[in-house]
Design an enzyme around this catalytic site. Sequence first.
Site, PDB file in Angstrom:
ATOM      1  N   LYS A 221     -49.466  35.920  38.674  1.00  0.00           N
ATOM      2  CA  LYS A 221     -50.339  35.069  39.499  1.00  0.00           C
ATOM      3  C   LYS A 221     -50.893  35.800  40.655  1.00  0.00           C
ATOM      4  O   LYS A 221     -50.858  37.078  41.033  1.00  0.00           O
ATOM      5  CB  LYS A 221     -49.200  34.385  40.530  1.00  0.00           C
ATOM      6  CG  LYS A 221     -49.798  33.375  41.428  1.00  0.00           C
ATOM      7  CD  LYS A 221     -49.529  32.664  42.020  1.00  0.00           C
ATOM      8  CE  LYS A 221     -48.416  32.855  43.114  1.00  0.00           C
ATOM      9  NZ  LYS A 221     -49.395  33.347  44.430  1.00  0.00           N
TER      10      LYS A 221
ATOM     11  N   SER B 231     -44.443  37.623  48.609  1.00  0.00           N
ATOM     12  CA  SER B 231     -44.207  37.604  50.172  1.00  0.00           C
ATOM     13  C   SER B 231     -42.538  38.622  49.803  1.00  0.00           C
ATOM     14  O   SER B 231     -42.153  38.503  51.561  1.00  0.00           O
ATOM     15  CB  SER B 231     -43.674  35.882  50.098  1.00  0.00           C
ATOM     16  OG  SER B 231     -43.109  35.470  48.493  1.00  0.00           O
TER      17      SER B 231
ATOM     18  N   GLU C  62     -52.759  26.470  48.831  1.00  0.00           N
ATOM     19  CA  GLU C  62     -51.686  26.725  49.749  1.00  0.00           C
ATOM     20  C   GLU C  62     -52.040  26.624  50.894  1.00  0.00           C
ATOM     21  O   GLU C  62     -53.233  27.260  51.459  1.00  0.00           O
ATOM     22  CB  GLU C  62     -51.014  28.343  49.991  1.00  0.00           C
ATOM     23  CG  GLU C  62     -50.341  28.690  51.047  1.00  0.00           C
ATOM     24  CD  GLU C  62     -49.661  29.955  50.862  1.00  0.00           C
ATOM     25  OE1 GLU C  62     -49.735  30.803  50.024  1.00  0.00           O
ATOM     26  OE2 GLU C  62     -49.108  30.450  52.288  1.00  0.00           O
TER      27      GLU C  62
HETATM   28  O1  KIV Z   1     -46.187  35.281  47.444  1.00  0.00           O
HETATM   29  C1  KIV Z   1     -45.802  34.090  47.832  1.00  0.00           C
HETATM   30  O2  KIV Z   1     -44.581  33.726  47.784  1.00  0.00           O
HETATM   31  C2  KIV Z   1     -46.043  32.640  47.043  1.00  0.00           C
HETATM   32  C3  KIV Z   1     -45.596  31.570  47.562  1.00  0.00           C
HETATM   33  C4  KIV Z   1     -46.463  30.776  48.903  1.00  0.00           C
HETATM   34  C5  KIV Z   1     -46.918  30.228  46.664  1.00  0.00           C
HETATM   35  O3  KIV Z   1     -47.507  33.317  46.652  1.00  0.00           O
END
Ligand code: KIV
Length: 272
Positions: free
Chosen positions: A121, A53, A190
Amino acid sequence: MSTYTETKPKVTTRRLREMKERGEKIACLTAYDYTTATLVDGAGIDLILVGDSASNVMAGNLTTLPITLDEMITYAKGVTKGVKRALVVVDLPFGTYQGNSKEALASAVRVMKEANAEAVKLEGGSEIRESIERILTAGIPVMGHLGLTPQSINKFGTYNVRAKEEAEAKKLIDDAMLLDDLGCFAIVLEKVPAALAAEVASKVSCPVIGIGAGNGVDGQILVFQDMMGMNNGFSPKFLRRYADLAGVITEGLGKYVADVKSCDFPNAQEQY
Ligand code: KIV
């Protein structure tokens, strides 16, 4: 005087699992820079995500797709320098892990070595199984991400709630159980219906961290800029604002401009 680490031991993937087992909710937040990371960590957040993000809130892109691995590593380096207690997880960006597990491992290794991260992640379920398996073989903890996966926005076409239909809900449950079986230490869910998220959390042994996924999961995550009210154009139903930083910053900036223009700043005490 007791030190920070004596009173609040370092969060590890194992500790997160123990928290789930004893029903203690896990508080997670994003951060993308050193200064914010020190504040977020000092507040007792358990897991800090250097999310892709950053592509939106730091780099100003419309989607998460353009951000590069080099950019993610630059953001993550600042964050890890500021964190003492929280577990720091870094998103592998779009195009650095899908379809090629060797490249996935190389990307994850760069994040761990260059940014000093503690886990990565990845978005997706069975489609990225090989990539997850290969990263795990190197001893790198992996967090999964299911439901609304913004890196696939061009496939979905919208940022609406996912898995409302039975077939998609079933695939999501299957994917979550697969990620759990593979050894992911946690899964982000999400924007999915709360009842489905609660069902997933009860079926898997790893912690499920929700964003727009209701209260039946093991923890929550939000984007720092959104929950601090720095980004008032973004108001999804799931977002709770804890401050009006846009208002505070704008007011401070206005005063500064006025003080400079009126020659009030600097005054006699503010010069040498
Ligand atoms: O990139 C991000 O901030 C995320 C969160 C919204 C979980 O993947």
